[in-house]
Design a protein around this motif. Structure first.
Motif, mmCIF file in Angstrom:
data_model
loop_
_atom_site.group_PDB
_atom_site.id
_atom_site.type_symbol
_atom_site.label_atom_id
_atom_site.label_comp_id
_atom_site.label_asym_id
_atom_site.label_seq_id
_atom_site.Cartn_x
_atom_site.Cartn_y
_atom_site.Cartn_z
ATOM 1 N N ARG A 185 -70.784 -0.655 -2.861
ATOM 2 C CA ARG A 185 -71.605 0.628 -2.646
ATOM 3 C C ARG A 185 -70.886 1.771 -2.020
ATOM 4 N NH1 ARG A 185 -73.287 -2.967 -5.073
ATOM 5 N NH2 ARG A 185 -75.317 -4.232 -4.842
ATOM 6 N N ILE A 186 -71.051 2.907 -2.395
ATOM 7 C CA ILE A 186 -70.303 4.050 -2.195
ATOM 8 C C ILE A 186 -70.348 4.497 -0.908
ATOM 9 C CG2 ILE A 186 -69.658 6.388 -2.599
ATOM 10 C CD1 ILE A 186 -70.269 5.874 -5.574
ATOM 11 N N HIS A 187 -69.462 4.764 0.065
ATOM 12 C CA HIS A 187 -69.735 5.120 1.300
ATOM 13 C C HIS A 187 -68.743 6.364 1.553
ATOM 14 C CE1 HIS A 187 -72.334 2.133 3.088
ATOM 15 N NE2 HIS A 187 -71.739 1.073 2.148
ATOM 16 N N PRO A 188 -69.248 7.309 2.485
ATOM 17 C CA PRO A 188 -68.627 8.465 2.699
ATOM 18 C C PRO A 188 -67.403 7.784 3.773
ATOM 19 C CG PRO A 188 -70.857 8.704 3.917
ATOM 20 C CD PRO A 188 -70.585 7.412 2.951
ATOM 21 N N ALA A 189 -66.268 8.706 3.852
ATOM 22 C CA ALA A 189 -64.837 7.865 4.339
ATOM 23 C C ALA A 189 -64.315 9.377 4.770
ATOM 24 C CB ALA A 189 -64.428 6.992 3.545
ATOM 25 N N ALA A 190 -63.130 8.951 5.597
ATOM 26 C CA ALA A 190 -62.047 9.873 5.801
ATOM 27 C C ALA A 190 -60.873 9.490 5.184
ATOM 28 C CB ALA A 190 -61.829 10.198 7.283
ATOM 29 N N VAL A 191 -60.040 10.238 4.672
ATOM 30 C CA VAL A 191 -58.622 9.535 4.415
ATOM 31 C C VAL A 191 -57.492 10.390 5.007
ATOM 32 C CG1 VAL A 191 -58.799 11.013 2.087
ATOM 33 C CG2 VAL A 191 -57.051 9.176 2.714
ATOM 34 N N GLU A 192 -56.634 9.815 5.677
ATOM 35 C CA GLU A 192 -55.629 10.168 6.526
ATOM 36 C C GLU A 192 -54.404 9.793 6.139
ATOM 37 O OE1 GLU A 192 -56.517 8.815 10.606
ATOM 38 O OE2 GLU A 192 -58.320 10.341 10.724
ATOM 39 N N PRO A 193 -53.312 10.847 5.874
ATOM 40 C CA PRO A 193 -53.383 12.074 6.293
ATOM 41 C C PRO A 193 -54.165 13.052 5.167
ATOM 42 C CG PRO A 193 -51.247 11.679 5.451
ATOM 43 C CD PRO A 193 -51.813 10.273 5.356
ATOM 44 N N GLU B 286 -47.001 14.964 5.176
ATOM 45 C CA GLU B 286 -47.340 16.021 5.409
ATOM 46 C C GLU B 286 -47.805 15.846 6.961
ATOM 47 O OE1 GLU B 286 -50.724 17.741 3.511
ATOM 48 O OE2 GLU B 286 -49.929 17.132 1.804
ATOM 49 N N ALA B 287 -47.426 17.160 7.831
ATOM 50 C CA ALA B 287 -47.906 17.306 9.074
ATOM 51 C C ALA B 287 -49.345 17.009 9.291
ATOM 52 C CB ALA B 287 -47.173 18.604 9.532
ATOM 53 N N GLN B 288 -49.979 16.386 10.284
ATOM 54 C CA GLN B 288 -51.117 16.043 10.502
ATOM 55 C C GLN B 288 -51.803 17.459 10.957
ATOM 56 O OE1 GLN B 288 -52.160 12.420 12.652
ATOM 57 N NE2 GLN B 288 -51.319 11.697 10.856
ATOM 58 N N ARG B 289 -53.176 17.458 10.672
ATOM 59 C CA ARG B 289 -53.701 18.638 10.888
ATOM 60 C C ARG B 289 -55.052 18.444 12.160
ATOM 61 N NH1 ARG B 289 -55.398 19.056 4.688
ATOM 62 N NH2 ARG B 289 -54.804 16.901 5.010
ATOM 63 N N PRO B 290 -55.138 19.452 12.787
ATOM 64 C CA PRO B 290 -55.983 18.874 14.085
ATOM 65 C C PRO B 290 -57.434 18.352 13.693
ATOM 66 C CG PRO B 290 -56.192 21.356 13.363
ATOM 67 C CD PRO B 290 -55.219 20.750 12.578
ATOM 68 N N PRO B 291 -57.887 17.449 14.575
ATOM 69 C CA PRO B 291 -58.898 16.569 14.106
ATOM 70 C C PRO B 291 -60.327 17.348 13.879
ATOM 71 C CG PRO B 291 -58.345 15.900 16.358
ATOM 72 C CD PRO B 291 -57.299 16.853 15.749
ATOM 73 N N GLN B 292 -60.975 17.079 12.851
ATOM 74 C CA GLN B 292 -62.428 17.591 12.768
ATOM 75 C C GLN B 292 -63.429 16.597 12.739
ATOM 76 O OE1 GLN B 292 -60.735 19.730 9.123
ATOM 77 N NE2 GLN B 292 -62.341 21.285 9.845
ATOM 78 N N THR B 293 -64.734 16.822 13.086
ATOM 79 C CA THR B 293 -65.835 15.982 13.015
ATOM 80 C C THR B 293 -66.976 16.361 11.914
ATOM 81 O OG1 THR B 293 -65.482 15.696 15.484
ATOM 82 C CG2 THR B 293 -67.611 15.031 14.536
ATOM 83 N N GLY C 242 -57.589 13.968 8.706
ATOM 84 C CA GLY C 242 -57.275 13.988 7.294
ATOM 85 C C GLY C 242 -58.436 14.711 6.453
ATOM 86 N N GLU C 243 -58.687 14.221 5.367
ATOM 87 C CA GLU C 243 -59.685 14.776 4.336
ATOM 88 C C GLU C 243 -61.026 13.842 4.427
ATOM 89 O OE1 GLU C 243 -58.326 15.845 0.516
ATOM 90 O OE2 GLU C 243 -56.297 15.974 1.371
#
Lengths: 439, 403
Positions: free
Chosen positions: A97-105, B33-40, B53-54
């Motif tokens: 089930r698709i969920h919003p997420a963040a990917v770092e970096p 890549e260098a890290q960006r400042p955190p965003q909410t 990140g993105e």
């Protein structure tokens, strides 16, 4: 290398009279470097910019979810691009089930680059989850977690917990096993050989156990591009040959013929003048190192199992590992039974063999890496194989030394041809198998 | 022997360092890549996430998809209209071009080889009045043979099954009388049929009754999905192709105004799909063939190419969800929001003078679709198309080229 070159240069010098030694060496160096240079040119030509002639076929993207952590109300997936081309991560899902997420970096991954995908998700303890990652071409990759458990974060408490577990699993059982020394010491030659053979059996089992564990890890957690099996094979061989070579240099620096004599001497409890690291002590030390490497791998496995939530770590499991590992102490003391050993040295050997379980637990629990696990398990297996070879040769010396007193080929032979040797190996493996069922 | 020792030490060191390097690369992550400042960010599930990140969230991506669901929603192609000299029959001519080599962003960040009628999935909504002569010049610019198979009543030769049109510019002219009244799908009918459908060769064909229907804000929704990794399971579902789009850009409608949705289910692989409306019930006309509603409900279940007309009016303003109550589908994108607003001046009966400038309905992708109240009454007013008049009434607002 220099040894290998010298005769070649010499021969060349002879074949081409008139050339000086240094010029000949230069030629050899050039002839060795030329093919390498050609390989570099080939690679640059084929893969360099603007070369399109070999672009046939369709490269398929591949990402591997190397680990999944459950933290607070987030699921963290560590993703590595294990395919031949760069990819972008487009979608994350939990249980399809698709969920919003963040990917770092960031979402774009070059080859072998990793990223952490953070999925806000109120997960439930002990439930299974499948984490999916879809790349920009729409291909979905997934990883199953059998049972969600809160990720371990290094804290004083957990460091202490792993230390305690490692002590129970590694140090104490090995030290207990060492206490069989007086018992083995009172036995006759045949029983002594039997116990040495038991040790060989135990070690053989442990080595196979390490290999099996490493194969499991590489199949379950390692992307195909890492060639897990070949990484394991390489680790085993490098470790085996490295320790074998180092061991020969350190313990038998006078060569094999001298070593035999030294062995005989040690067999009679120090009647000769053995060097400090030769003989039974050296063998015991190498067994300790080998078992230590094995226990490091075992600690990794335990730490990772707890950390990844795939095993409910119970006192039962600790008991199983403990009983299993008592036998490792026997392996260390068996070669020492004909020699007077200071207690502190004995304890040192036990700690050397058992304590790595603690470090393994820390590494496995807090910084689990499948590649490192495969390498460590392979190194451990190679070390144990090397110790086995040393032990078998040790027993074989008994063959030749016993030839004088016993008729060769007699059923009561005390060397490699004797019943104690065969029976000991079988007994050792059986002991390990039975105790392994407890784990 | 000293060299022997040295060699042993060197070998051991080399082995140790090799192991150390391997382990280090394995344990440490490779960041380029260098890290960006955190965003909410506030995600569409309500979860708040702070990251350096993105963000992977269809809701928060600026949509760069080639296909605009807002434009498609209220766009009807009436063709190039002429009248038969002798019979007086209205003739509607279209040019439909098939292609199969486009790669489009079917979901934010996901690129897929779509097969298209006139460059989009779904293809254009072809609309005629019962009894009109529909003449479609079909050009296949693809690499494979394709056809157009209309659901409806027509001669066998016009069925688009046994007359494959070759790629690379092959042509065929489909000609038939529009009928029966209702909403129908059209799609390619070349074998393997499933492959041609799931890649996007389908669209909607609406046949209006001669006497017309009550004035309404009319919408087209094709329920579709994409199997982007070819495992015979859809990875994404949507109303009108783009997952989560109408949740991101709510469909703006007016309170107390009749809304008519032409809904067609083109989802493959899954035997059923469904449509659930929040805070309201709707009258449902299966296939749109009957003048009286069969159901008054908030939930319909649709099998493959099953379709119908939904009519409803909201008494309350605010945001109302609509989605598949097969929740798996809604959690993979088949979910949207109606934003019900007051009509403002209350005079929404103005005649449509806009000449079909459908682009106005697009809120410009401003990210949330909530803020642009200024446009809404004008945009909705444009919907007050007179569909009760005779067929000739359409002629003034036909699409420019029918293609």
């Amino acid at each position: 290398m220099t040894d290998g070159r010298r005769p070649m240069a010499h021969e060349q010098g002879r074949g081409l009279p008139g050339h000086g030694g240094s010029a000949g060496r230069l030629r050899v160096a050039a002839s060795g470097a030329a093919p390498l240079a050609l390989v570099v040119i080939l690679v640059l030509y084929v893969s360099g910019p603007g070369s399109t002639m070999l672009e046939v076929g369709v490269p398929l993207p591949e990402v591997t979810i190397e680990r999944v952590d459950f933290v607070g109300s987030e699921i963290l997936a560590t993703v590595r691009n294990t395919g031949p081309i760069p990819v972008s991560i487009a979608v994350a899902d939990v249980n399809d089930r698709i969920h919003p997420a963040a990917v770092e970096p960031d979402a774009r991954l070059e080859r072998y680059e990793t990223a952490v995908v953070r999925i806000p998700f109120d997960w439930n303890v002990a439930e299974p989850y499948t984490i999916g990652i879809t790349t920009d071409d729409g291909t979905r990759f997934e990883r199953e977690v059998e049972s969600a458990a809160p990720a371990l974060r290094p804290s004083g408490e957990l460091v202490a917990l792993f230390a305690v577990i490692g002590t129970y699993v590694g140090v104490i059982p090995v030290l207990i096993g060492l206490l069989w020394l007086p018992f083995i010491r009172r036995m006759g030659r045949q029983v002594y050989v039997f116990f040495l053979a038991v040790t060989v059996g135990l070690l053989f089992f442990l080595a196979l156990d390490s290999v099996e564990e490493a194969v499991d890890v590489s199949q379950e957690n390692l992307a195909g591009s890492f060639n897990g099996l070949m990484l394991l094979a390489t680790s085993v061989v490098v470790s085996f040959l490295g320790l074998f070579y180092a061991g020969e240099r350190l313990s038998g620096s006078r060569g094999t013929g001298d070593g035999r004599r030294a062995g005989e001497g040690d067999g009679r409890a120090g009647s000769g003048a053995p060097p400090q690291l030769a003989g039974p002590m050296a063998i015991a030390l190498m067994i300790s190192i080998g078992i230590g490497l094995h226990n490091f791998g075992e600690g990794l496995a335990i730490g990772a199992a707890v950390g990844l939530g795939s095993v409910a770590f119970s006192s039962f499991l600790v008991v199983g590992f403990a009983i299993h590992n008592v036998t490792e102490g026997v392996a260390i003391v068996a070669p020492l039974s004909r020699k007077r050993v200071a207690v502190w040295k004995l304890a040192g050997l036990g700690v050397l063999a058992g304590a790595p379980a603690i470090f393994g637990g820390w590494v496995g629990g807090f910084a689990y890496s499948p590649i490192a696990s495969v390498i460590f398990l392979g190194v451990g297996a190679g070390a144990i194989f090397q110790v086995m070879v040393v032990l078998v040769r040790w027993i074989g010396r008994g063959d030749s030394s016993a030839n004088g007193s016993n008729a060769r080929g007699a059923s009561g032979g005390s060397g490699l041809s004797g019943a104690p040797f065969a029976g000991g190996i079988v007994a050792g493996m059986l002991i390990m198998y039975v105790t392994s069922i407890l784990v | 022997m000293a060299t022997g020792r040295l060699r042993a030490v060197i070998l051991a060191l080399a082995a140790a360092s090799a192991i150390a390097v391997l382990s280090a690369t394995a344990i440490s992550d490779v960041y380029t890549e260098a890290q960006r400042p955190p965003q909410t960010f506030l995600t569409h599930t309500g979860a708040v996430i702070t990251t350096t990140g993105e963000v992977l969230d269809p809701i928060y991506q600026v949509s760069e998809v080639e296909f605009d669901p807002d434009e498609y929603l209220r766009n009807f192609e009436y063709g190039r209209v002429s009248v038969h000299n002798e019979t007086g029959q209205t003739i509607r001519e279209y040019v439909i071009v098939a292609e199969d080599d486009l790669v489009q962003e079917v979901a934010p960040g996901v690129f897929y080889n779509v097969w298209t009628f006139n460059g989009t999935v779904p293809g254009p909504t072809i609309r005629a009045t019962e009894g009109d002569l529909v003449r479609i010049t079909f050009v296949n610019n693809g690499t494979k043979p394709h056809t157009m198979h209309f659901h409806g009543i027509h001669p066998a030769i016009m069925d688009g099954v046994f007359e494959p049109v070759g790629g690379g510019g092959g042509q065929f002219t489909y000609e038939f009388e529009a009928g029966p009244v209702g909403v129908h799908p059209y799609h390619c009918h070349i074998m393997p049929l499933e492959e041609h459908i799931i890649h996007g060769l389908y669209g909607v064909f609406i046949v209006d009754p001669e006497e017309g229907r009550a004035p309404a804000d009319e919408l087209v929704m094709v329920l579709n999905g994409f199997d982007t990794d070819f495992d015979t399971e859809n990875n994404f579902y949507a109303a009108n192709t783009v997952p989560f789009y109408y949740q991101h850009h709510p469909i703006q409608i007016e309170r107390d105004r009749l809304i008519r949705v032409y809904v067609v289910n083109m989802v493959e692989f899954d035997p059923i799909n469904n449509f659930h409306l929040h805070g309201n019930l709707f009258y449902y006309y299966p296939t749109g063939t009957d003048q009286s509603a069969s159901f008054y409900t908030d939930m319909i279940t649709l099998s493959q190419t099953e379709r119908g007309i939904m009519e409803f009016t909201y008494e309350h303003t605010g945001k109302f969800l609509f989605h598949a109550h097969k929740v798996e589908f809604s959690e993979k994108g088949w979910v949207g929001v109606f934003l019900v607003k007051d009509s403002g001046t209350g005079e929404e009966e103005e005649e449509d003078g806009g000449g079909g400038s459908d682009g106005d309905y697009n809120d410009g992708g401003n990210g949330d679709g909530y803020a642009d109240t200024g446009e809404s009454s004008g945009a909705a007013g444009e919907q007050a198309r007179d569909v009760t008049g005779p067929a000739a009434a359409y002629d003034g607002r036909e699409a420019p080229d029918g293609a």
